[in-house]
Structure formats: C-alpha cells, structure tokens
Scaffold this active site. Structure first.
Site, PDB file in Angstrom:
ATOM      1  N   THR A   1       0.827  -1.215   0.000  1.00  0.00           N
ATOM      2  CA  THR A   1       0.000   0.000   0.000  1.00  0.00           C
ATOM      3  C   THR A   1       0.854   1.254   0.000  1.00  0.00           C
ATOM      4  O   THR A   1       0.390   2.320  -0.413  1.00  0.00           O
ATOM      5  CB  THR A   1      -0.943   0.015   1.215  1.00  0.00           C
ATOM      6  OG1 THR A   1      -0.170  -0.164   2.407  1.00  0.00           O
ATOM      7  CG2 THR A   1      -1.975  -1.093   1.123  1.00  0.00           C
ATOM      8  N   CYS A   2       2.101   1.121   0.467  1.00  0.00           N
ATOM      9  CA  CYS A   2       2.999   2.289   0.446  1.00  0.00           C
ATOM     10  C   CYS A   2       3.211   2.777  -0.980  1.00  0.00           C
ATOM     11  O   CYS A   2       3.395   3.970  -1.224  1.00  0.00           O
ATOM     12  CB  CYS A   2       4.354   1.940   1.043  1.00  0.00           C
ATOM     13  SG  CYS A   2       4.293   0.843   2.474  1.00  0.00           S
ATOM     14  N   PHE A   3       3.205   1.820  -1.941  1.00  0.00           N
ATOM     15  CA  PHE A   3       3.539   2.160  -3.328  1.00  0.00           C
ATOM     16  C   PHE A   3       2.381   1.881  -4.280  1.00  0.00           C
ATOM     17  O   PHE A   3       2.581   1.839  -5.496  1.00  0.00           O
ATOM     18  CB  PHE A   3       4.775   1.368  -3.755  1.00  0.00           C
ATOM     19  CG  PHE A   3       5.935   1.504  -2.810  1.00  0.00           C
ATOM     20  CD1 PHE A   3       6.617   2.701  -2.696  1.00  0.00           C
ATOM     21  CD2 PHE A   3       6.311   0.446  -1.998  1.00  0.00           C
ATOM     22  CE1 PHE A   3       7.677   2.842  -1.817  1.00  0.00           C
ATOM     23  CE2 PHE A   3       7.374   0.570  -1.109  1.00  0.00           C
ATOM     24  CZ  PHE A   3       8.052   1.774  -1.008  1.00  0.00           C
TER      25      PHE A   3
END
Length: 782
Positions: A749-751
C-alpha cells in the site's frame, strides 16, 4: 455648455469664439442661454459638447443647410438601420453559395464580407440587430433607441434565454439567433475560402480578424462615452459572438474596453450577462474564451495589468455564477469550470517561486501582494484542487524538513513515532498525542502496530488512519451522529462521554479531549497526505477553514439537513396564522437521551412562548442557530484546538481552498474511473498490458461492483477513495509474483502496488483476488 429641452430645443452659452454656440456668430462669451435657432426643426434628441465643438443628433437633419450638417466634420444622416435577423443572413449566405458555383469565387467572398462589414460588424448595426420581434427600433442612424413593448415568456424559453420580469434590464437580443446567424456566416466563408485555397481556414481567421480589428478599436475609443443601453448592446453582442472566438486578440482587447465604460454601463452589462445567458451560453460563449486568454498569460508568465483586468472580469463572472447557484440546481456552473488548465502545467519550481513570494508579501502585510504577479492567489478559483494540493504538499514538506533537520542536528529521531495496539487503538493514540511536543507533531508520521513487523513506508500509516477514523466516527462510539436523510456525520451534543477510553482521565481534565483528538487526526491526515474514510457535511469544512457563518440561515440548513430545512421553509411559507398555530410549537427543542425525552429552551422562557405567524422567523433562526452552532460550540472549539496543532489558522495555503476542495483533500473522491487506472498502470516482473493474466485481472476488475472496487482500492492503496484529481493521480502498479500458485494476491500500500501471481485460469484469479480484498488487515510477514 448646451442644454436640451424635452421639446427638442437646444440652448447654448459659454465660450463661442469658434462658433460652437450654434447661433451663427463668433462670440467670446455668452452669459445667457441662447436658443440654437438653426436646430429648431431638426428633431434633436441627443447633444454632445466639448472643447471647440458641439454635436447634435436629430431625426430630421434634412432641414439643415448643407454646411451646417458638416460642422465638426461629423455628418448627420437619416440612413436607417434595420434589425438584421437570421433570415437576412441566410439569404446572403445562400446567394454566396449559389454565386460561387456560377461566378468568380473571390467576388462572392468579397460580397459576403461586405455584407458582414456593413450590416453586422458595424457599431450602429450591432446595436439594432438580432432584436426580438416585439422590440421597437427608431429609424435614426446615430442611435438606436429601443423600447420594449412585449416579450413573451414562452418565446424566450424556447430560444434558450432566461425569462426576465423586468424588460428594462434585458438586452432584448435574441442571443440564440445571433449565434446561429454568425455561425452560418463563418461556415459559409469557410467553405468559400476552402474551395478557393488549401489554406482556407487560415485565410478565414485573417479575414475575421481584419473585420474585427477596426470595429473593436472604435468601440474601445467610444467606451468612455457609452451611457445608453442602445449604445451598450454592441459590446454585449460582440463579447458573446462566435466572431470573437476566431479572433482572440481582438476579443481580449474588447474585454479590456469593458473597463473603460462608465460604471453604470458596466454594471448594466454584467446584469445582462447574469440574466440573459443560460448556463450553457455563459460557459461556451464567455467563460471558456476568457479562461483561454488568462491561460495564455499564465503560460507565458506575463503578469501584467492586462492579465489583472482579465482576472477581475472573471471574478465578476464567478460572483454572478455564485448568485445563480443559490437559485437552485442547474442554474449555475460547477466551480471547477473556472479552473485554469494552464495552472496544472506550472512546474513545481515555478509554482513554488510564485507561492513563496506571495506568502512573503502576506507576512510583511505588503501592498505588493495585490500585484499582478500574485493573480493566481488573489483569485484562487483559478487554481484546481490538484494544484492547491501541490501547494499544501509544499507547505508540509517545508515544515517537515525544518523539524526533521533540527531533530537530526540534535541527534533526535527525525520522525513522529506512534506506538499503538489494535486492541487499544484510541487510548494509545490519545496517550501518544498528549505526551508529544507540538514541534514533534510536524515531523513525518511513522506508525508501529504492537507485535507486527510491517515497516511503515506509508502503508501502515494509511491503515492506521483508516482504522482510527472508523472507530472515532462510528455512531456506536457516540461522538458523532448521522444527519437525518444523509450518511454525513455531525457532532453529537447528547452523547455519553467515553472517559474510560482516555488514560489517566479525571473529572478535572478537559472533557472534550476526544474532540481535540479528532481535530489532531484531521490535521495529521492533511499534513501527511493521507485520506480519511469519513463523510462530513459542508459545515464541517467551513469550520476547519474558519468560514462557518456566525448566524446560519435556512439556505445553510438546506445543505446541512435538507428534510429539516424543508419543514422550516414550509413553516415560513404558511399564509395564515391558523396554519402556524395548529402546529402547537414553542421556542424549545425536544431530544432523546438514553431513552428519555428532554427539552431545551431556544430562548429564555421559550417553553412558554408559542410560535406565531409574527415570530416564526425568529423561531426558525433560533432553531437553526442551536442545531448548527450553539449546541456544539464546545465540541467545535475542541476540534479546532486539535486541528490547529498541525494546521495553524493563519496558514496561507488553506485560505485558497473552497470547502468542497478541502473535502477532496481530506477524504478524496468517490468518482472511480478504472478505465483510466488501467490505461496509466505500470507493470513489473515481466507483466505488460497484453499479458494474459493482466487481461484477466482488468476484466475481473471492470466486472466488480462499486463496493468491490472500493475494497480493491482499500487493499492496494490503503483508502477506498481516489485522491484529488481522481484515479489518474494514482501511480498504480501491477507486479508479477512468480508462476502459478495457490498464494493470495498481496499489496504494497505504500507504493499502490498489487503483487499478483501468474495464475493459470481466469476463474482462479477472480476467486483469490476477491478473497484477498475481503480479508485484508494487518502487516504480518510469514
């Protein structure tokens, strides 16, 4: 000096050494008004005087001697101007097309251009053309005195023009017929030029500009002296004419001339714009060309006085549109119609430089902040929500960098770290915030869930905000209640305090600390660029922007609680005292608390004051003020106290936002265009847009319900909504996770990345993907 009487007699006095008194002699001074006998039978209806000349306009100048008719090199003539309409225009165009087949094409082009020049693109012709059939035009060339006899409402509706009750404020122009006629002329000229040359379109534009330039120049010079509606009509007609769309330079010059008009004439022109143009024409004929002019200045970084005038004109159109929006749905345009597309093309360096200089001028309270260089910030409706988001990121990054750098120099952790557990999320968060120094809150946020190994590169933080907001904003928690008839949340003034959730709480503590937590959460969300999953009414965003009305009205209540607003409006609309009294209302409110009904007086002694037809307006005002303001004053103040820990009230960039734009920044948009997401998707690990598994993936996605698509976004990005600007702003990625297996899809989810095994069937991909997005929570590595 000259004086015109109602009977048409002209009296002159003052300096007459050039014969300008009209009495046939040269006199240095005439102290008494003397009649200008030579004008007695000329039917004078308007006079002008200045310097060494006097001018008179009359309906019967044939009675004057030849030399007198040429005084001041101005010829008074009885030439009649006809009301040119679409039938006449059609006859010119048809003749040109027929003639082009039989005769010389250049000759037909010249003939049609001459018709346009003399009967359309002429100041006096414009003032008397395309008028409604019921409008009367006097036969004098020098002015076209138009009086309205009758305009049928159904005719105006049919023509697409907004009906007007007061015909004196109407332009009387049949706008649709005018635009159709001009479009017919342009298409005919285009056809003739195309048949005559391969560069027909270029020649057409040159021809139109050649016709427009001298007319606009004359109108610009005449503008300071335009005082009558009959003179002003030409400006209005040309502003919205398709001719102007083909000659942008002349159109911009015409816009400049509007600010040379006398104040009353300019106000009348804007009245016509407000009341005579439908929303479609308002946008197509006026707004779009104007924004195009402004975009040209922005692209060339030309911050001039001319650009400032264009923005002033656009601001006036914006105010007109705001008034229209108050009249009801469909009357006005969405605020995004006023965005300048060119602002999105400004590089970060250009935008940053402009913003920093403006912010510096604001801090110094310098008058320079009103300069043309700062137009984008003085007229923030030009800036799209995406551009404003870039400015917020600029503010956040600058502040974060300062705090991070200061911390590193002192050997401190360069992040604000929150250690929380899933089972005690609210209490741990409150504890972390209460024990943090204010300056630490402005460091980049890092979240650690107790017992989990996820490294917070942004994804853990996203989940933290989603989990915390779902708990705090849950109606079961009691801090907020759902507004009747909507899914939007508002402060609950009748709640049971959740003291047990707050560590070390005692009765002496601030019993509004939970609302301060909500304010801090909102501030942290904006500061760290993370979306919240919550729906607030517009009033909440007005509070955050410091624009909440001190005295809310029925119009505010319509946006806040439509069913209640409808009931209050019904009460105000009652025609008899009996209808009001039958409701048996008093100045008090009844509410339910833990199964018990309680009453609150809206004013002192309110339970004993019946609502009558005389005091019903006061009752409505008191009711709205209590529901939207007085009953939640402490909660509102506590929320703003927490919000200001991160976002100070005087933050310059926040003042650029509208309430709906701040909502986009905080919670994103529910408009999900997955076609765009597929088009812009990046691939890694051997995948590409034509790979079999990738095609199965997108086929599955497009067949999902809206709820499933939102879960897919939650799974891959940490939020069920799209950021400002929609899914095209997401840098979405699909990464191959080895060959076919029974492993579930996973996500970074960070990217905004989905890691997808190369499944061997579409059915398997669908089944495992749906299972994954329905069961995604936590950061455990195995």
């Amino acid at each position: 000096t000259c004086v015109l009487l109602d009977a048409g007699e002209v009296f002159c006095f003052g300096n007459g050494d050039m014969g300008q008194l009209g009495n046939g002699s040269v006199t240095s001074q005439m102290h008494r008004p003397v009649i200008a006998k030579r004008l007695e039978n000329a039917g004078v209806f308007q006079i002008f005087a200045g310097g060494q000349s006097t001018f008179a306009l009359g309906s019967d100048v044939d009675s004057l001697s030849q030399e007198y008719r040429h005084i001041g090199a101005v010829k008074l003539t009885t030439k009649k101007i006809h009301n040119v309409g679409i039938e006449k225009v059609r006859s010119y165009c048809e003749a040109a097309v027929v003639g082009e087949k039989e005769k010389n094409r250049k000759k037909e082009i010249t003939k049609l251009v001459n018709h346009v020049k003399t009967e359309l693109l002429d100041f006096n012709a414009l003032n008397s053309s395309f008028l409604y059939p019921d409008a009367y035009v006097s036969p004098w060339h020098s002015t076209c005195r138009v009086r309205m006899i009758q305009i049928k409402t159904d005719l105006r509706k049919h023509k697409g023009v907004r009906p007007r009750e007061d015909s004196n404020e109407s332009s009387l122009i049949d706008i649709i017929e005018m635009r159709d006629s001009v479009s017919l002329i342009i298409s005919t000229l285009s056809k003739l030029h195309k048949n005559n040359s391969n560069t027909g379109e270029e020649i057409l534009n040159i021809s139109i500009r050649a016709l427009m330039a001298p007319l606009v120049g004359a109108m610009e010079r005449a503008a300071p002296y335009v005082t009558e509606p009959d003179q002003l009509r030409a400006y209005f007609l040309l502003l919205i004419s398709p001719f102007a769309e083909l000659s942008p330079f002349e159109h911009e010059a015409l816009l400049m001339s509007i600010y040379k008009l006398p104040g009353d004439s300019r106000r009348r022109l804007f009245d016509w714009i407000e009341h005579d143009l439908t929303p479609e024409l308002f946008s197509q004929a006026l707004l779009s060309p104007l924004i195009s002019h402004i975009d040209t200045h922005i692209s060339q970084q030309k911050w001039t006085g001319q650009a400032a005038r264009l923005c002033q004109f656009l601001h006036k159109l914006y105010e007109i549109n705001e008034k229209r929006c108050l009249h009801g749905e469909g009357e006005g345009l969405h605020y995004s119609e006023f965005y300048s597309p060119e602002t999105n093309n400004l590089t970060d360096k250009e935008l940053t430089a402009l913003y920093r200089k403006w912010r510096s001028a604001l801090k110094q309270e310098s008058s320079a902040r009103f300069g043309a260089e700062y137009l984008l910030f003085e007229y923030p409706f030009l800036l799209s929500a995406g551009t404003k988001r870039r400015l917020v990121q600029l503010e956040d990054h600058e502040s974060m960098w300062r705090q991070t750098f200061a911390g590193m120099m002192l050997g401190k952790v360069p992040f604000f770290v929150l250690n929380v557990s899933r089972n005690n999320l609210i209490a741990d968060t409150v504890h972390g915030l209460l024990n943090a120094q204010k300056k630490d809150l402005k460091k980049p946020l890092r979240v650690i869930f107790t017992g989990e190994e996820g490294v917070d590169a942004g994804g853990v933080k996203k989940e933290f905000f989603q989990l915390l907001s779902s708990k705090l904003f849950s109606p079961d928690f009691g801090m907020f209640r759902a507004i009747e008839g909507t899914n939007q949340l508002w402060f609950n003034p009748y709640r049971v305090d959740n003291y047990e959730l707050i560590p070390d709480h005692n009765d002496d503590d601030d019993d509004m600390v939970e609302f301060m937590l909500v304010g801090a959460l909102i501030g942290l969300s904006i500061y760290n660029g993370t979306l919240l999953n919550v729906q607030f009414p517009e009033a909440m965003y007005q509070i955050l922007l410091g624009r909440f009305p001190s005295k809310p009205t029925v119009e505010d209540m319509k946006k806040f609680n439509p069913p209640v607003a409808a009931q209050l409006q019904h009460l105000l609309d009652f025609e008899s005292a009996q209808e009001v009294e039958q409701l048996s209302l008093t100045f008090e409110i009844t509410y339910e608390f833990l199964g018990e009904y309680r009453n609150i007086e809206l004013k002192e002694g309110g339970s004993q004051i019946p609502v009558t037809i005389e005091n019903r307006a006061e009752y409505v005002s008191c009711y709205i003020s209590y529901q939207m303001g007085d009953s939640i004053r402490q909660e509102k103040d506590a929320l703003m106290k927490g919000f200001s820990l991160l976002i100070p009230p005087n933050l310059a960039v926040l003042n650029l936002f509208q309430s709906s734009e701040l909502e986009l920044l905080l919670v994103g948009t529910t408009e999900l265009d997955f076609e765009v997401l597929e088009e812009l998707c990046d691939y890694e690990g051997g995948y590409n847009s034509q790979y079999r598994t990738v095609r199965w993936f997108w086929k599955t996605v497009h067949e999902m319900t809206l709820e499933q698509k939102q879960k897919l976004l939650q799974f891959s990005t940490g939020s069920p909504r799209a950021p400002v600007g929609g899914l095209k702003e997401l840098k979405f990625k699909l990464q191959r996770a080895g060959p076919d297996s029974h492993q579930l899809p996973s996500a970074h989810t960070c990217f905004n990345t989905i890691i997808l095994p190369d499944y061997n069937s579409e059915e398997k991909l669908r089944r495992l993907l749906l299972y994954a997005i329905n069961n995604c929570q936590g950061f455990f590595l195995e």
